[in-house]
Design a protein around this motif. Sequence first.
Motif, PDB file in Angstrom:
ATOM      1  N   LYS A 169      36.332   4.885  46.307  1.00 57.30           N
ATOM      2  CA  LYS A 169      37.231   4.403  45.228  1.00 57.30           C
ATOM      3  C   LYS A 169      36.870   4.666  43.855  1.00 57.30           C
ATOM      4  CE  LYS A 169      38.710   0.065  47.815  1.00 57.30           C
ATOM      5  NZ  LYS A 169      37.831  -0.049  48.938  1.00 57.30           N
ATOM      6  N   VAL A 170      37.626   4.813  42.985  1.00 62.17           N
ATOM      7  CA  VAL A 170      37.449   5.085  41.640  1.00 62.17           C
ATOM      8  C   VAL A 170      38.446   4.162  41.002  1.00 62.17           C
ATOM      9  CG1 VAL A 170      39.038   6.958  41.521  1.00 62.17           C
ATOM     10  CG2 VAL A 170      37.208   6.826  39.586  1.00 62.17           C
ATOM     11  N   PHE A 171      37.773   3.509  39.791  1.00 64.01           N
ATOM     12  CA  PHE A 171      38.766   2.751  39.157  1.00 64.01           C
ATOM     13  C   PHE A 171      38.857   3.542  37.728  1.00 64.01           C
ATOM     14  CE2 PHE A 171      36.997  -0.985  41.515  1.00 64.01           C
ATOM     15  CZ  PHE A 171      38.185  -1.415  42.212  1.00 64.01           C
ATOM     16  N   SER A 172      39.994   4.119  37.453  1.00 63.98           N
ATOM     17  CA  SER A 172      40.326   5.036  36.305  1.00 63.98           C
ATOM     18  C   SER A 172      40.991   4.013  35.261  1.00 63.98           C
ATOM     19  CB  SER A 172      41.059   6.005  36.578  1.00 63.98           C
ATOM     20  OG  SER A 172      40.378   7.155  37.497  1.00 63.98           O
ATOM     21  N   THR A 173      40.882   4.453  34.051  1.00 63.20           N
ATOM     22  CA  THR A 173      41.499   3.689  32.925  1.00 63.20           C
ATOM     23  C   THR A 173      42.133   4.671  31.999  1.00 63.20           C
ATOM     24  OG1 THR A 173      39.552   3.862  31.185  1.00 63.20           O
ATOM     25  CG2 THR A 173      39.916   1.814  32.731  1.00 63.20           C
ATOM     26  N   ALA A 174      43.112   4.364  31.301  1.00 67.41           N
ATOM     27  CA  ALA A 174      43.889   5.631  30.437  1.00 67.41           C
ATOM     28  C   ALA A 174      44.184   4.971  29.093  1.00 67.41           C
ATOM     29  CB  ALA A 174      45.104   5.910  31.250  1.00 67.41           C
ATOM     30  N   ALA A 175      44.634   5.644  28.138  1.00 65.29           N
ATOM     31  CA  ALA A 175      45.092   5.264  26.797  1.00 65.29           C
ATOM     32  C   ALA A 175      46.786   5.549  26.859  1.00 65.29           C
ATOM     33  CB  ALA A 175      44.561   5.924  25.604  1.00 65.29           C
ATOM     34  N   GLY A 176      47.094   6.323  27.868  1.00 68.10           N
ATOM     35  CA  GLY A 176      48.445   6.510  27.825  1.00 68.10           C
ATOM     36  C   GLY A 176      48.913   7.085  29.081  1.00 68.10           C
ATOM     37  N   VAL A 177      50.229   6.453  29.512  1.00 61.05           N
ATOM     38  CA  VAL A 177      50.700   6.972  30.732  1.00 61.05           C
ATOM     39  C   VAL A 177      52.315   7.337  30.540  1.00 61.05           C
ATOM     40  CG1 VAL A 177      51.532   6.251  33.214  1.00 61.05           C
ATOM     41  CG2 VAL A 177      49.422   5.258  32.112  1.00 61.05           C
ATOM     42  N   SER A 178      52.684   8.724  30.980  1.00 64.32           N
ATOM     43  CA  SER A 178      54.065   9.143  30.580  1.00 64.32           C
ATOM     44  C   SER A 178      54.509   9.745  31.708  1.00 64.32           C
ATOM     45  CB  SER A 178      53.719  10.168  29.575  1.00 64.32           C
ATOM     46  OG  SER A 178      55.072  11.012  29.485  1.00 64.32           O
ATOM     47  N   GLU A 179      55.778   9.525  32.136  1.00 65.55           N
ATOM     48  CA  GLU A 179      56.432  10.169  33.370  1.00 65.55           C
ATOM     49  C   GLU A 179      56.282  11.751  33.238  1.00 65.55           C
ATOM     50  OE1 GLU A 179      60.659  10.079  35.857  1.00 65.55           O
ATOM     51  OE2 GLU A 179      60.527   8.979  33.757  1.00 65.55           O
ATOM     52  N   MET A 180      56.698  12.202  32.049  1.00 62.25           N
ATOM     53  CA  MET A 180      56.605  13.758  32.093  1.00 62.25           C
ATOM     54  C   MET A 180      55.289  14.454  31.666  1.00 62.25           C
ATOM     55  SD  MET A 180      59.818  14.453  32.046  1.00 62.25           S
ATOM     56  CE  MET A 180      59.785  16.342  31.375  1.00 62.25           C
ATOM     57  N   LEU A 181      54.202  13.771  31.081  1.00 66.42           N
ATOM     58  CA  LEU A 181      53.197  14.311  30.461  1.00 66.42           C
ATOM     59  C   LEU A 181      51.824  13.795  31.116  1.00 66.42           C
ATOM     60  CD1 LEU A 181      53.837  14.607  26.768  1.00 66.42           C
ATOM     61  CD2 LEU A 181      53.914  16.483  28.516  1.00 66.42           C
ATOM     62  N   GLY A 182      52.077  12.781  31.763  1.00 65.99           N
ATOM     63  CA  GLY A 182      50.895  12.362  32.868  1.00 65.99           C
ATOM     64  C   GLY A 182      49.992  11.403  32.091  1.00 65.99           C
ATOM     65  N   VAL A 183      48.827  11.336  32.699  1.00 62.28           N
ATOM     66  CA  VAL A 183      47.992  10.257  32.183  1.00 62.28           C
ATOM     67  C   VAL A 183      46.909  10.722  31.294  1.00 62.28           C
ATOM     68  CG1 VAL A 183      46.333   8.257  33.047  1.00 62.28           C
ATOM     69  CG2 VAL A 183      48.110   9.347  34.503  1.00 62.28           C
ATOM     70  N   THR A 184      46.784  10.032  30.073  1.00 62.10           N
ATOM     71  CA  THR A 184      45.900  10.682  29.069  1.00 62.10           C
ATOM     72  C   THR A 184      44.861   9.785  28.430  1.00 62.10           C
ATOM     73  OG1 THR A 184      47.768  10.151  27.333  1.00 62.10           O
ATOM     74  CG2 THR A 184      47.815  12.372  28.444  1.00 62.10           C
ATOM     75  N   CYS A 185      44.019  10.190  27.720  1.00 58.12           N
ATOM     76  CA  CYS A 185      43.063   9.423  27.046  1.00 58.12           C
ATOM     77  C   CYS A 185      42.909  10.015  25.730  1.00 58.12           C
ATOM     78  CB  CYS A 185      41.591   9.823  27.815  1.00 58.12           C
ATOM     79  SG  CYS A 185      41.149  11.474  27.792  1.00 58.12           S
ATOM     80  N   VAL A 186      42.137   9.014  24.724  1.00 56.93           N
ATOM     81  CA  VAL A 186      42.131   9.332  23.394  1.00 56.93           C
ATOM     82  C   VAL A 186      41.131  10.652  22.912  1.00 56.93           C
ATOM     83  CG1 VAL A 186      41.167   8.535  21.081  1.00 56.93           C
ATOM     84  CG2 VAL A 186      42.778   7.005  22.739  1.00 56.93           C
ATOM     85  N   ASN A 187      39.746  10.414  23.697  1.00 59.72           N
ATOM     86  CA  ASN A 187      38.919  11.703  23.369  1.00 59.72           C
ATOM     87  C   ASN A 187      39.017  12.756  24.484  1.00 59.72           C
ATOM     88  OD1 ASN A 187      37.807   9.817  21.384  1.00 59.72           O
ATOM     89  ND2 ASN A 187      37.298   8.496  22.872  1.00 59.72           N
ATOM     90  N   ASN A 188      38.893  14.028  23.865  1.00 60.01           N
ATOM     91  CA  ASN A 188      38.657  15.106  24.997  1.00 60.01           C
ATOM     92  C   ASN A 188      37.238  15.191  25.897  1.00 60.01           C
ATOM     93  OD1 ASN A 188      41.493  15.803  24.379  1.00 60.01           O
ATOM     94  ND2 ASN A 188      40.727  17.225  22.769  1.00 60.01           N
TER      95      ASN A 188
END
Length: 254
Positions: A169-188
């Motif tokens: 298992k992996v527990f992932s977190t995100a700063a943004g979730v978009s139907e069009m642009l996917g799952v994103t974070c703040v820091n590259n």
Amino acid sequence: MGKPEKRIAQMLEILKQERGVSVKDLAARLDVSEVTVRRDIEKLKKNQQVNFVSGAVMYASSEDKSYQLLEEEVKNYSEKDRIAQKAASLIEEDDVVIFDVGTTAVQVVKYIPEEINITAVCCTVNTLIELRKKKNVQIIFLGGYFHRGTEMFESQEGIRLLERTCATKVFSTAAGVSEMLGVTCVNNYEIGIKTAAIKSALKKILLVDSTKFDRVCSGRFASLGDFDVIITDQGISPRWKEITQELEIEFYTV
């Protein structure tokens, strides 16, 4: 040093030691009124020594200003706590679990049952500290360059170690979730480890409070369809339940 100065110095010491303290708690510990505490806080805010977020007073460490990790910890705290409890309930005996960067992932560790035997993989100091308290958890820590804002270690060696790890298992977190642009974070700089963690795990679980949906940040690390499970809070729009259902993602609201 006069009495007010001693009180303020004592207040700062309390705030340096703890993540967030309410005005009521500070007043009780300093044996003064809440009015006095609020007056002191206003002085400290003007000097940029403290922040006041969601009812909690926090020490404003200059090294954390890029990401404001302390502020993230108190934002939507009750929602994140419920998400973490649900996530921990999915952990099973002998699991190999990857814990992503983020305050919600740290909360999951606190709810791991004491008697359960698992292997945990992590890359942040705050997660490592919590894992050390679990006597039956074997720990794999990814090292590298230390990013103070997120308490994360990042390196190519850490990514390669993740790629060699077979996790259940992996527990992932995100700063943004978009139907069009996917799952994103703040820091590259988070992207490499987040991507490798998802690829290395059999079951991908996204932990994200409802305020992160329909939001896009600069670092894209996954498509929505990459996840098997999403756990969020009850503030989520009904539209997202339909979207995840179409993608055959297990969707929990807590």
